[in-house]
Structures are given as C-alpha cells and as structure tokens.
Design a protein around this motif. Structure first.
Motif, PDB file in Angstrom:
ATOM      1  N   ALA A  91       0.810  -1.202   0.000  1.00 13.07           N
ATOM      2  CA  ALA A  91       0.000   0.000   0.000  1.00 13.07           C
ATOM      3  C   ALA A  91       0.845   1.253   0.000  1.00 13.07           C
ATOM      4  CB  ALA A  91      -0.944   0.007   1.209  1.00 13.07           C
ATOM      5  N   VAL A  97      -3.994   2.217  -5.475  1.00 10.29           N
ATOM      6  CA  VAL A  97      -4.752   1.456  -4.476  1.00 10.29           C
ATOM      7  C   VAL A  97      -5.538   0.360  -5.173  1.00 10.29           C
ATOM      8  CG1 VAL A  97      -6.493   1.605  -2.665  1.00 10.29           C
ATOM      9  CG2 VAL A  97      -4.919   3.504  -3.049  1.00 10.29           C
ATOM     10  N   ASP A 101      -9.286  -2.436  -1.573  1.00 11.79           N
ATOM     11  CA  ASP A 101      -9.067  -1.341  -0.629  1.00 11.79           C
ATOM     12  C   ASP A 101     -10.001  -0.168  -0.914  1.00 11.79           C
ATOM     13  OD1 ASP A 101      -7.133  -2.821   0.580  1.00 11.79           O
ATOM     14  OD2 ASP A 101      -5.457  -1.871  -0.493  1.00 11.79           O
ATOM     15  N   GLU A 104     -13.473  -0.932   0.305  1.00 14.54           N
ATOM     16  CA  GLU A 104     -13.507  -0.835   1.773  1.00 14.54           C
ATOM     17  C   GLU A 104     -13.573   0.604   2.236  1.00 14.54           C
ATOM     18  OE1 GLU A 104     -10.845  -2.194   5.656  1.00 14.54           O
ATOM     19  OE2 GLU A 104     -10.273  -2.824   3.626  1.00 14.54           O
TER      20      GLU A 104
END
Length: 384
Positions: A91, A97, A101, A104
């Motif tokens: 990350a 990204v 991710d 989320e």
C-alpha cells in the motif's frame, strides 16, 4: 601463453554470468512490483538483446541465451516461491490502491454519512388544521357586531378608525361596542337624554349665572356646531361653582318633556375645579330671531374641523329664556364616551329662534340627536 588463456576465458565467463544474473533480477523485480507493466518487459528484453548482440569474438565464451518466454516462466515460478509481502508495504509503494481497498474505503465513508443522518434530529411537519368558525354567541364576536347582529367595520376605508355617527352601523345603538372606553353608552344605567316626566315639584335653588361678553370660536366638528369660549363665565348651583367651557346644538332636541320634542336644543357644558360636569340645556322653538344664535351662524367656518375665531364678543345671557325655572336629574354625556355623573339642568321654558336660523343648522345636521334613554330609578326634580 597456454597457461594465461584459460584464466582469460574464466574471467569472461564470470563477467557474462553476472550480466545474465542482473538481467534476470530486473525481470523478476518488475514482475514482483507489478508483473505486467510494459516498461519492465522492455527493460528485460533490452538486457537479453544486449547480451545476445555481444561481440562475435566472445560468443563462444558466453552462456546460452535464454528465450523471452522461458524467462517469463522462470520469473513467475520465482515469484510464487517468494513469501507474501505485508499489506502495508504494497500500500505504501508507488503503485495505485487496489479495488478491494477502494471498496472498503467507500463502505467506510457511506457508514459515516449514515451515522450522521441517524444522529440528526428529525423535523416533524404538522399540517395546520383549518380554523373553526367562532360560535355565534361568543363574547368576542358579539363585541364586533351591532345591536342587530351586523358586523361592525373597524375602519372608514381610508385606514382611519371608524368614528361614531348618528346613523348607520356606527349609530347610537352601536356606540358602546366601537371602543372599550365607550362601554358606558351600552352598559350605563344613568344615561342621557331622557323623557322628563313625573318629576317631583319642589322649590329649587335658582341657578346663579355669571356670564359676561367673551371672545369665542366656532367649529363644525363633524357631529355638531360647537362654540368654544374664553375663560370667565360661571354658574353656581347647590353650593358649587362651574365654569362654562363650550356649548353646542342638537336637532331636534334630545330632551323631551312629557313626550314633547323641540326644534333645537343648546347644551351649555360647565366644569368645576374637581372635574365634575354640569350641563344647562336651553330648549328652542321657532319664533323670533335669536341674536346670539345669529352671531354664531355669522362665524361658521367654511370647512369642517376648522376653528373660526369670531370678530365680536358673545354675551351668553342672550341665550337664556326670561323665566329660568328648570328640571334637574343626574345623567351622562349624550355623546361617546357617555360618561355618567353629570348634573343636568333643563330649562322649563324654551327660547326662540327664527325659521331661517333653524334652516341654516338643518342644512348642516338634519338629525344629530341621541334617542332617549331609560330613566330607571332616578329622581327628577321640577322647579316651581
């Protein structure tokens, strides 16, 4: 010489082995960091090409060239054999990204917005029900209607408070409902005028008139013709001294004597030092000219509400009849606010005025008399 040649060949082999290892490392690094970007593939291809295009004199000393497809397979196998890197290291790298991710993060933001909306107070909108009509017998409604149930207007159409009058919806039957201070006109028990009858005959104390020639002013106030006098005129009765303030006229007479109504009446309004009022009523019938009335008519203003000063003096003794016997009773003002506690003295014998003098007033006010009011239990005295 035969001894040095093997050493030289060994050196070339080691050098090319290091170059091959470096190329393989670049390819494996590219696959490890992204695996499929075009820049890494071109770098690996360039390394292999550079190795393959080495000088011909060294071709026999370098290792066998590995093909591009074989190189990719070996890099993939090497990547599978490496331990999985921590999530935070990937990350923090320069790559973008990942989709998981991003989903989320979006779910987290949506949850925060929903939490704020749930915490906000709900606004309740209440529909206002239509106002129910007021009951016909309600007291607040009754105060806005005349004695016949008609709705009383509050303004005259020009934004001004509606004034009391002698006719129509704001006539005498409605005076007590126009303003709170006029309630005595409706609720009072000792109101004026009255029909004077059945009085007890007694020897009344004579009224002591102390009138002298005085400057005066005339005004048409919209209800009557009124004469305002300078100070200095008095009467004394029952031990009290009252000063004459003004007098005015009503047609026909407001007072009646045994049911009889006269052509005109003049009310002479007096007040003592304590503010108590006493009114002398001079009844008038058609007959000979009245010089004092003529002086008033001569000074009539051309417009209502304008006070006109007279160029001469007025002697109020000329207003009085020759015989000065009177009736007396307790009553009120005959115009709003209809205040009670007024001492009334009505002259028994009328004065006179000419037909022409009566006609002048009739052009201004043909009827400005309040109807007679109930006598109740009041006592009337008649002088003899």
């Amino acid at each position: 010489m035969p001894f040095r040649l093997p050493v030289f060949r060994f050196s070339l082999r080691v050098h090319h082995l290091f170059a091959l290892a470096a190329g393989l490392g670049l390819v494996m690094g590219a696959y490890a960091s992204g695996g499929h970007d075009s820049g890494s593939s071109h770098a690996a291809s360039a390394t292999v090409t550079a190795t393959a295009t080495a000088p011909a004199s060294e071709a026999e000393d370098r290792p066998k060239v590995i093909g591009k497809g074989e190189l990719k397979r070996k890099a993939a196998a090497a990547k599978a054999a490496q331990p999985e890197a921590p999530a935070e290291s990937s990350a923090s790298g320069p790559s973008s990204v990942s989709m998981s991710d991003l989903r989320e993060l979006i779910d987290q933001k949506i949850a925060e917005v929903r939490a704020k909306q749930a915490a906000a107070p709900a606004v309740k909108v209440v529909a206002k029900s239509p106002r129910k009509p007021r009951a016909a017998g309600a007291s607040a409604s009754a105060a806005n209607h005349d004695a016949h149930g008609a709705l009383l207007p509050k303004e005259d159409g020009h934004g001004h408070d509606l004034h009391w009058q002698y006719g129509g919806t704001t006539g005498p039957q409605s005076w007590g409902q126009l303003k709170p201070e006029f309630q005595s006109c409706m609720l009072g028990k000792r109101q004026s005028p009255i029909d004077i009858r059945d009085g007890i005959k007694v020897q009344l104390e004579p009224i002591q008139f102390e009138y002298r020639p005085t400057a005066f002013r005339v005004i048409d106030n919209g209800h009557t013709v009124q004469v305002n006098l300078d100070p200095g005129n008095f009467i004394t009765v029952t031990g009290r001294r009252y000063e004459l303030l003004q007098f005015h006229f009503h047609r026909p007479s407001e007072e009646r004597i045994n049911g009889r109504q006269f052509d005109l009446v003049a009310h002479l309004v007096h007040k003592d030092a304590e503010g108590r009022l006493a009114v002398v009523a001079v009844l008038m019938d058609q007959g000979k000219d009245n010089p004092m009335v003529q002086l008033v008519w001569n000074s009539l203003p051309l417009e209502k509400g304008i006070e006109q000063a007279a160029p001469v003096l007025l002697d109020m003794n000329l207003m009085l009849p020759e015989t000065r016997l009177y009736y007396t009773y307790m009553g009120s003002l005959t115009t709003p606010p209809c205040s009670e506690g007024v001492l009334w003295m009505v002259m028994k014998h009328p004065a006179s005025l000419s037909r022409d003098q009566l006609a002048i007033f009739s052009r201004l006010y043909s009827n400005n008399a309040r109807p007679v009011q109930p006598l109740g239990d009041r006592l009337i005295k008649e002088g003899m």
